[in-house]
Design an enzyme around this catalytic site. Structure first.
Site, PDB file in Angstrom:
ATOM      1  N   ASP A  11       0.858  -1.184   0.000  1.00 30.77           N
ATOM      2  CA  ASP A  11       0.000   0.000   0.000  1.00 30.77           C
ATOM      3  C   ASP A  11       0.894   1.233   0.000  1.00 30.77           C
ATOM      4  O   ASP A  11       2.063   1.167   0.393  1.00 30.77           O
ATOM      5  CB  ASP A  11      -0.914   0.016   1.214  1.00 30.77           C
ATOM      6  CG  ASP A  11      -1.904   1.181   1.169  1.00 30.77           C
ATOM      7  OD1 ASP A  11      -2.650   1.280   0.178  1.00 30.77           O
ATOM      8  OD2 ASP A  11      -1.917   1.998   2.104  1.00 30.77           O
ATOM      9  N   SER A  12       0.314   2.342  -0.420  1.00 28.41           N
ATOM     10  CA  SER A  12       1.078   3.585  -0.417  1.00 28.41           C
ATOM     11  C   SER A  12       1.355   4.066   1.001  1.00 28.41           C
ATOM     12  O   SER A  12       2.225   4.916   1.204  1.00 28.41           O
ATOM     13  CB  SER A  12       0.309   4.672  -1.186  1.00 28.41           C
ATOM     14  OG  SER A  12      -0.958   4.890  -0.590  1.00 28.41           O
ATOM     15  N   TYR A  43      -0.839   8.499  -2.613  1.00 35.81           N
ATOM     16  CA  TYR A  43      -0.782   8.338  -4.058  1.00 35.81           C
ATOM     17  C   TYR A  43      -1.967   8.988  -4.771  1.00 35.81           C
ATOM     18  O   TYR A  43      -1.946   9.172  -5.980  1.00 35.81           O
ATOM     19  CB  TYR A  43      -0.789   6.845  -4.426  1.00 35.81           C
ATOM     20  CG  TYR A  43       0.527   6.123  -4.303  1.00 35.81           C
ATOM     21  CD1 TYR A  43       1.604   6.660  -3.613  1.00 35.81           C
ATOM     22  CD2 TYR A  43       0.688   4.867  -4.886  1.00 35.81           C
ATOM     23  CE1 TYR A  43       2.803   5.971  -3.499  1.00 35.81           C
ATOM     24  CE2 TYR A  43       1.883   4.163  -4.791  1.00 35.81           C
ATOM     25  CZ  TYR A  43       2.935   4.717  -4.086  1.00 35.81           C
ATOM     26  OH  TYR A  43       4.116   4.027  -3.993  1.00 35.81           O
ATOM     27  N   GLY A  44      -3.019   9.306  -4.028  1.00 35.35           N
ATOM     28  CA  GLY A  44      -4.295   9.671  -4.625  1.00 35.35           C
ATOM     29  C   GLY A  44      -4.272  10.797  -5.632  1.00 35.35           C
ATOM     30  O   GLY A  44      -5.044  10.795  -6.595  1.00 35.35           O
ATOM     31  N   CYS A  74      -4.251  -1.308  -2.261  1.00 31.54           N
ATOM     32  CA  CYS A  74      -4.331   0.141  -2.449  1.00 31.54           C
ATOM     33  C   CYS A  74      -5.204   0.370  -3.676  1.00 31.54           C
ATOM     34  O   CYS A  74      -4.882  -0.117  -4.764  1.00 31.54           O
ATOM     35  CB  CYS A  74      -2.937   0.727  -2.667  1.00 31.54           C
ATOM     36  SG  CYS A  74      -2.904   2.476  -3.111  1.00 31.54           S
ATOM     37  N   ASN A  75      -6.312   1.066  -3.491  1.00 32.72           N
ATOM     38  CA  ASN A  75      -7.224   1.277  -4.607  1.00 32.72           C
ATOM     39  C   ASN A  75      -6.614   2.137  -5.694  1.00 32.72           C
ATOM     40  O   ASN A  75      -6.828   1.899  -6.883  1.00 32.72           O
ATOM     41  CB  ASN A  75      -8.519   1.904  -4.101  1.00 32.72           C
ATOM     42  CG  ASN A  75      -9.421   0.894  -3.428  1.00 32.72           C
ATOM     43  OD1 ASN A  75     -10.211   0.225  -4.068  1.00 32.72           O
ATOM     44  ND2 ASN A  75      -9.294   0.764  -2.118  1.00 32.72           N
ATOM     45  N   THR A  76      -5.847   3.145  -5.322  1.00 29.78           N
ATOM     46  CA  THR A  76      -5.231   4.018  -6.322  1.00 29.78           C
ATOM     47  C   THR A  76      -4.239   3.237  -7.167  1.00 29.78           C
ATOM     48  O   THR A  76      -4.218   3.348  -8.402  1.00 29.78           O
ATOM     49  CB  THR A  76      -4.538   5.215  -5.649  1.00 29.78           C
ATOM     50  OG1 THR A  76      -5.497   5.937  -4.866  1.00 29.78           O
ATOM     51  CG2 THR A  76      -3.944   6.147  -6.691  1.00 29.78           C
ATOM     52  N   GLU A 159      -4.465   9.299   8.221  1.00 33.98           N
ATOM     53  CA  GLU A 159      -3.013   9.103   8.359  1.00 33.98           C
ATOM     54  C   GLU A 159      -2.420   9.959   9.479  1.00 33.98           C
ATOM     55  O   GLU A 159      -1.365   9.628  10.022  1.00 33.98           O
ATOM     56  CB  GLU A 159      -2.320   9.396   7.028  1.00 33.98           C
ATOM     57  CG  GLU A 159      -2.689   8.421   5.928  1.00 33.98           C
ATOM     58  CD  GLU A 159      -1.480   7.759   5.292  1.00 33.98           C
ATOM     59  OE1 GLU A 159      -0.407   8.383   5.283  1.00 33.98           O
ATOM     60  OE2 GLU A 159      -1.624   6.611   4.807  1.00 33.98           O
ATOM     61  N   CYS A 193     -11.441   2.854  -0.635  1.00 35.44           N
ATOM     62  CA  CYS A 193     -10.102   3.217  -0.163  1.00 35.44           C
ATOM     63  C   CYS A 193      -9.876   2.476   1.137  1.00 35.44           C
ATOM     64  O   CYS A 193     -10.755   2.470   2.013  1.00 35.44           O
ATOM     65  CB  CYS A 193      -9.981   4.730   0.048  1.00 35.44           C
ATOM     66  SG  CYS A 193      -8.392   5.231   0.764  1.00 35.44           S
ATOM     67  N   THR A 194      -8.733   1.859   1.284  1.00 34.51           N
ATOM     68  CA  THR A 194      -8.488   1.018   2.450  1.00 34.51           C
ATOM     69  C   THR A 194      -8.236   1.823   3.720  1.00 34.51           C
ATOM     70  O   THR A 194      -8.159   1.246   4.813  1.00 34.51           O
ATOM     71  CB  THR A 194      -7.294   0.072   2.189  1.00 34.51           C
ATOM     72  OG1 THR A 194      -6.160   0.834   1.756  1.00 34.51           O
ATOM     73  CG2 THR A 194      -7.668  -0.946   1.117  1.00 34.51           C
ATOM     74  N   HIS A 195      -8.114   3.147   3.599  1.00 34.04           N
ATOM     75  CA  HIS A 195      -8.028   3.984   4.801  1.00 34.04           C
ATOM     76  C   HIS A 195      -9.398   4.204   5.444  1.00 34.04           C
ATOM     77  O   HIS A 195      -9.499   4.430   6.652  1.00 34.04           O
ATOM     78  CB  HIS A 195      -7.462   5.365   4.448  1.00 34.04           C
ATOM     79  CG  HIS A 195      -6.007   5.394   4.162  1.00 34.04           C
ATOM     80  ND1 HIS A 195      -5.464   4.852   3.031  1.00 34.04           N
ATOM     81  CD2 HIS A 195      -4.968   5.922   4.868  1.00 34.04           C
ATOM     82  CE1 HIS A 195      -4.154   5.046   3.043  1.00 34.04           C
ATOM     83  NE2 HIS A 195      -3.825   5.682   4.145  1.00 34.04           N
TER      84      HIS A 195
END
Length: 278
Positions: A11-12, A43-44, A74-76, A159, A193-195
């Site tokens: 993931d980013s 990364y978005g 990571c979706n992006t 984050e 988004c995994t966040h």
């Protein structure tokens, strides 16, 4: 290949740890290496070219650590880099390696969560602008109408560990209301988004009755279980010692503090200075 390889999870930053948590709960027997590219996160808002280059460098690093299978949690990265890596890089340089993403497994099952055939997709600008979810969902469920909403403030809030603070309420309410205004029949919202799972309590608090919320962790874990069952050439070379290691390109101490929140358990990482491996 020997039998002590690991499944790589990338993931980013921290978000992929929510997916890793579900995978580790579902498949605790395997060895895993998690890598967060925190030094270059998020990364978005990066271009397709930049996300592709960053993602490829991280994937190749995981390959070099002995990971025949890498999950882009990571979706992006899944939206902007996965297809190019699968079609252009793997056949030429790594024919025995595999890279999987998080978009397709989610798109394959989303139809089971909507009766109105109208859903919302909330993600980063990069994921939304790629329209990857719209395209994938349409492949499996042509009858579903999907509406997107970018949430540029959600990843920074998470984050920076401010997702539980009252100050986050404004941005959660803002983006959810903007999405719901696009179609009143919407009965399912996908967190792309995994966040975002860390914001679920705040999101649920303002969702109207009858609107469900769909995260990705369990979906991706179930998909990976099925994939490994159908690909013994991969599963047979993954070590089964239940070993987990964590790496970050960012500050190690900061990563460990934040990662433990996302992963739900203590995390002790190693720092690496990421450079192109090949």
């Amino acid at each position: 290949m020997d039998t002590k390889h690991s499944i790589g999870i990338f993931d980013s930053g921290y978000g992929g740890l929510t997916v890793f948590k579900s995978i580790a709960q579902k498949l605790p027997q395997y060895n895993y290496i998690y890598f967060g590219d925190n030094a270059r996160s998020p990364y978005g808002d990066h271009s397709f070219e930049t996300v592709y280059q960053y993602t490829l460098e991280c994937v190749e690093w995981l390959f070099a650590q002995g990971c025949p299978l890498v999950i882009l949690a990571c979706n992006t990265a899944s939206a902007k880099a996965l297809r190019s890596i699968q079609q252009k890089v793997l056949p030429v340089k790594y024919p025995n390696h595999r890279v999987l993403g998080v978009i397709r497994p989610t798109a394959e099952i989303v139809g089971a969560y909507t009766e109105s055939k109208t859903i919302g997709v909330m993600g980063t600008r990069g994921t939304v602008n790629s329209e990857s979810y719209l395209l994938e969902i349409k492949k499996f469920f042509p009858e579903i109408n999907a509406f997107q909403q970018s949430c540029p403030m959600w990843v920074p809030l998470v984050e920076n560990n401010e997702h539980l603070d009252p100050g986050a309420d404004y941005f959660v309410k803002k983006y959810v209301e903007e999405l719901l205004q696009k179609k009143k029949e919407m009965d399912c919202i996908l967190l792309a988004c995994t966040h975002y799972p860390l914001l679920i309590p705040k999101i649920k608090a303002i969702l109207p009755e009858g609107v469900s919320l769909l995260g990705q962790g369990e979906i991706v874990a179930n998909s990976l279980e099925a994939y490994l069952a159908n690909h013994p050439e991969i599963s047979s070379v993954i070590g089964a010692d239940g070993f987990k290691s964590f790496f970050t390109s960012g500050d190690q101490k900061m990563f460990d503090e934040h990662a433990s929140i996302f992963f739900g358990a203590e995390v002790n990482s190693e720092h690496i200075d990421l450079k192109p491996i090949f």
